[in-house]
Design a protein around this motif. Structure first.
Motif, PDB file in Angstrom:
ATOM      1  N   GLU A 107       3.392   4.802  32.793  1.00  0.00           N
ATOM      2  CA  GLU A 107       2.046   4.657  32.243  1.00  0.00           C
ATOM      3  C   GLU A 107       1.846   3.270  31.629  1.00  0.00           C
ATOM      4  N   LYS A 108       2.871   2.789  30.943  1.00  0.00           N
ATOM      5  CA  LYS A 108       2.761   1.472  30.317  1.00  0.00           C
ATOM      6  C   LYS A 108       2.841   0.361  31.364  1.00  0.00           C
TER       7      LYS A 108
ATOM      8  N   GLU B 131      -0.593   0.011  32.719  1.00  0.00           N
ATOM      9  CA  GLU B 131      -1.497  -0.768  31.873  1.00  0.00           C
ATOM     10  C   GLU B 131      -1.348  -2.259  32.134  1.00  0.00           C
TER      11      GLU B 131
ATOM     12  N   ASN C  12       8.478  -3.987  24.939  1.00  0.00           N
ATOM     13  CA  ASN C  12       7.157  -3.828  24.324  1.00  0.00           C
ATOM     14  C   ASN C  12       6.056  -4.240  25.292  1.00  0.00           C
ATOM     15  N   HIS C  13       5.395  -3.254  25.901  1.00  0.00           N
ATOM     16  CA  HIS C  13       4.402  -3.584  26.933  1.00  0.00           C
ATOM     17  C   HIS C  13       3.157  -4.231  26.339  1.00  0.00           C
ATOM     18  N   THR C  14       2.909  -4.017  25.041  1.00  0.00           N
ATOM     19  CA  THR C  14       1.731  -4.645  24.434  1.00  0.00           C
ATOM     20  C   THR C  14       1.877  -6.164  24.395  1.00  0.00           C
TER      21      THR C  14
ATOM     22  N   GLY D 263       8.963   1.344  28.819  1.00  0.00           N
ATOM     23  CA  GLY D 263       8.355   2.515  28.200  1.00  0.00           C
ATOM     24  C   GLY D 263       7.759   3.538  29.140  1.00  0.00           C
TER      25      GLY D 263
END
Length: 426
Positions: free
Chosen positions: A108-109, A112, A82-84, A105
Motif C-alpha cells: 500500500e505504501k 502511494e 519511511n515512505h513519507t 512498509g
C-alpha cells in the motif's frame, strides 16, 4: 549492452541501447548542504552521470530542494523504511527515488509512492540487497541464496506492474561476487527493465575495486547492466567514479580521458619506472582526450608490444625513445623522457596529427636497432617475429622503421579504443 526498456533520470538515458551510466553516492550528511554540494561537483567532474544522496530525515528533504536545483548531474534520493520521505523527496524535486519495496512498509505504501511518482514523472530504482530480503524468502535464502535474490527482484517487478508503474530500473546486490553475477544473469533473462549493477559493501579501495571489477566486469562483458555503482569504504566518492570508468574503458564500453598501459617490469629494467609511471599517470589526469599512452621498462622488448598506443616511451640506462603508433619519433636523455612525451602529446592534440622530424625519427630507429642487436640472443617479441617469419619465408612486421614525413599511418581500428582515430603522422 542494455535492457530492452529505457528510462530517463532527468536527461540521462538508462537502458534501451544507452551507454552504461556511472553512478556514485555522497558520503556526506545530506543536510550539510555545503559539503554535499562540494562532493557532488567533485564526482561530476570525475565523470559521474548520476549521484545518490541519503534521505533519512526531514532536514535532508529540505536540503534536497536546493541540491537538486544546483547539482550539475541528476540526483537520486535514497529512501529506506519511511515512505513519507519518498513522497516528500518527490515534491522536493528529486530526479529519481531509490526504494526497497521490501522494507518500506508494504504494497500500500509502495502504491502511494508510485502514484505520486507517476504524477510527477519521476522514475524509481527498486531493488534488494542480500542483507534485506523479505521474511518469506529467508528459508529459500538458506537453501539457494541466488534464487532468493532473483525471486525477490521478480516479485518487486510484478508489484510495480500491478501498480501500472513501469518507469523504473531494478537492482539485486550481494556482498558475494559469484552470487551477484549469477543472480543478475538470471534476472536479465526474466525482466526487460534496466538493471543497476553493484557489489554491495564491496570493501576498501583496494579490495573493493578488485571485487567490483570482477563482478561488474563479468556481467558487463556478458551484456548485462545499464548503470553501475562501485561501493568503496572511502570518504572520497570520486574514487568510486574513477574505478567505474576504468572498468568501462577496459571493456571498451565507454571512453573518457587517457588510458595508461605499462609493462610489469623485470630484471631488464634500467630506469626508475615506478616514479616515471606515477608522474605520467598524475599528469594524464589533466587531459580529457582519450589518448592511450604506453610506458615500457626497457628497450630490449622494443615498441612492438605497445605498437597500438598513441604515444609511448621506452628506456635504457641513459637514454630513451619517444614513439607514436609503434613508430620512433625521437631519442632523448632519460631525464627528459616524460617532459618530451607530454610535449609531443600536446603538439599532436593542437595539430590533430603527429609531427615527425625525419632525421630524429631515423636516429631513434637506429638507436633502437642497436639495442636490439646488442640483445640479439634474447627472445624478444621482435626476435620471435623474425624467427617465425624466416621459418615461413616471409617478411616480419617492421616496427623499427620510421614513417617518412608527410605520409599517413593507416591503423587497424580494432587494435585499441584509440588507435587510428585521432592522430595521423605528417
Amino acid at each position: 549492452m542494455s535492457s530492452k526498456r529505457q528510462i530517463f533520470v532527468r536527461d540521462v538515458p538508462i537502458g534501451g541501447g544507452a551507454p552504461v551510466a556511472v553512478q556514485t553516492m555522497c558520503k556526506t550528511e545530506t543536510a550539510n548542504l555545503e559539503a554535499t554540494m562540494e562532493q557532488i561537483r567533485t564526482v561530476a567532474e570525475a565523470g559521474a552521470d548520476l549521484v545518490r544522496v541519503a534521505v533519512p530525515r526531514d532536514k535532508d528533504v529540505e536540503a534536497l530542494k536546493t541540491i537538486v536545483k544546483e547539482s550539475p548531474i541528476p540526483v537520486i534520493a535514497d529512501i529506506h523504511f519511511n515512505h513519507t520521505l519518498a513522497l516528500k523527496a518527490i515534491d522536493a524535486g528529486a530526479d529519481c527515488i531509490r526504494l526497497n519495496p521490501g522494507n518500506i512498509g508494504g504494497p500500500e505504501k509502495v502504491a502511494e509512492v508510485a502514484e505520486k511518482a507517476t504524477a510527477k514523472n519521476v522514475p524509481m530504482r527498486i531493488g534488494v540487497n542480500s542483507g534485506s530480503l523479505p521474511k518469506h524468502l529467508h528459508g529459500l535464502e538458506r537453501e539457494n541464496s541466488v534464487e532468493a535474490l532473483v525471486q525477490a527482484g521478480v516479485e518487486f517487478v510484478e508489484l510495480m506492474e500491478r501498480l501500472n508503474f513501469e518507469n523504473f530500473k531494478i537492482s539485486i546486490k550481494s556482498t558475494n561476487v559469484p552470487n551477484t553475477i549469477a543472480s543478475n544473469r538470471l534476472l536479465a533473462e526474466k525482466v526487460p527493465y534496466p538493471i543497476h549493477l553493484g557489489i554491495t559493501e564491496a570493501g576498501t579501495k583496494w579490495s573493493g575495486s578488485l571485487k567490483s571489477s570482477v563482478g561488474l566486469g563479468t556481467l558487463l562483458a556478458d551484456g548485462v547492466g545499464d548503470t553501475i555503482r562501485i561501493s568503496l569504504s572511502t570518504f572520497h566518492a570520486e574514487e568510486e567514479v574513477k574505478v567505474a570508468w576504468e572498468i568501462l574503458k577496459a571493456l571498451q564500453l565507454r571512453e573518457r580521458g587517457p588510458v595508461l598501459i605499462a609493462c610489469p617490469t623485470c630484471g631488464r629494467l634500467q630506469f626508475d619506472m615506478d616514479t616515471v609511471v606515477a608522474e605520467i599517470e598524475q599528469r594524464l589526469e589533466a587531459y580529457t582526450e582519450p589518448v592511450e599512452v604506453a610506458v615500457l621498462g626497457c628497450a630490449v622488448n622494443g615498441i612492438g608490444e605497445a605498437s597500438h598506443a598513441d604515444f609511448g616511451i621506452t628506456g635504457a640506462k641513459d637514454e630513451g625513445l619517444i614513439f607514436a603508433h609503434g613508430k620512433p619519433l625521437k631519442k632523448v636523455p632519460q631525464a627528459e623522457l616524460v617532459d618530451t612525451l607530454f610535449a609531443e602529446i600536446d603538439k599532436s592534440l593542437d595539430r590533430g596529427s603527429v609531427h615527425v622530424e625525419e632525421e630524429k625519427a631515423r636516429e631513434g630507429a637506429d638507436w633502437l636497432a642497436k639495442i636490439e642487436e646488442e640483445n640479439a640472443g634474447e627472445l624478444t617479441p621482435e626476435r620471435i617475429a623474425q624467427m617465425e617469419a624466416e621459418a615461413a619465408g616471409t617478411e616480419p612486421d617492421d616496427f623499427l622503421q620510421p614513417v617518412k614525413a608527410g605520409t599517413r599511418v593507416e591503423l587497424d581500428e580494432d587494435a585499441s579504443p584509440t588507435a587510428g582515430r585521432r592522430f595521423t603522422r605528417t
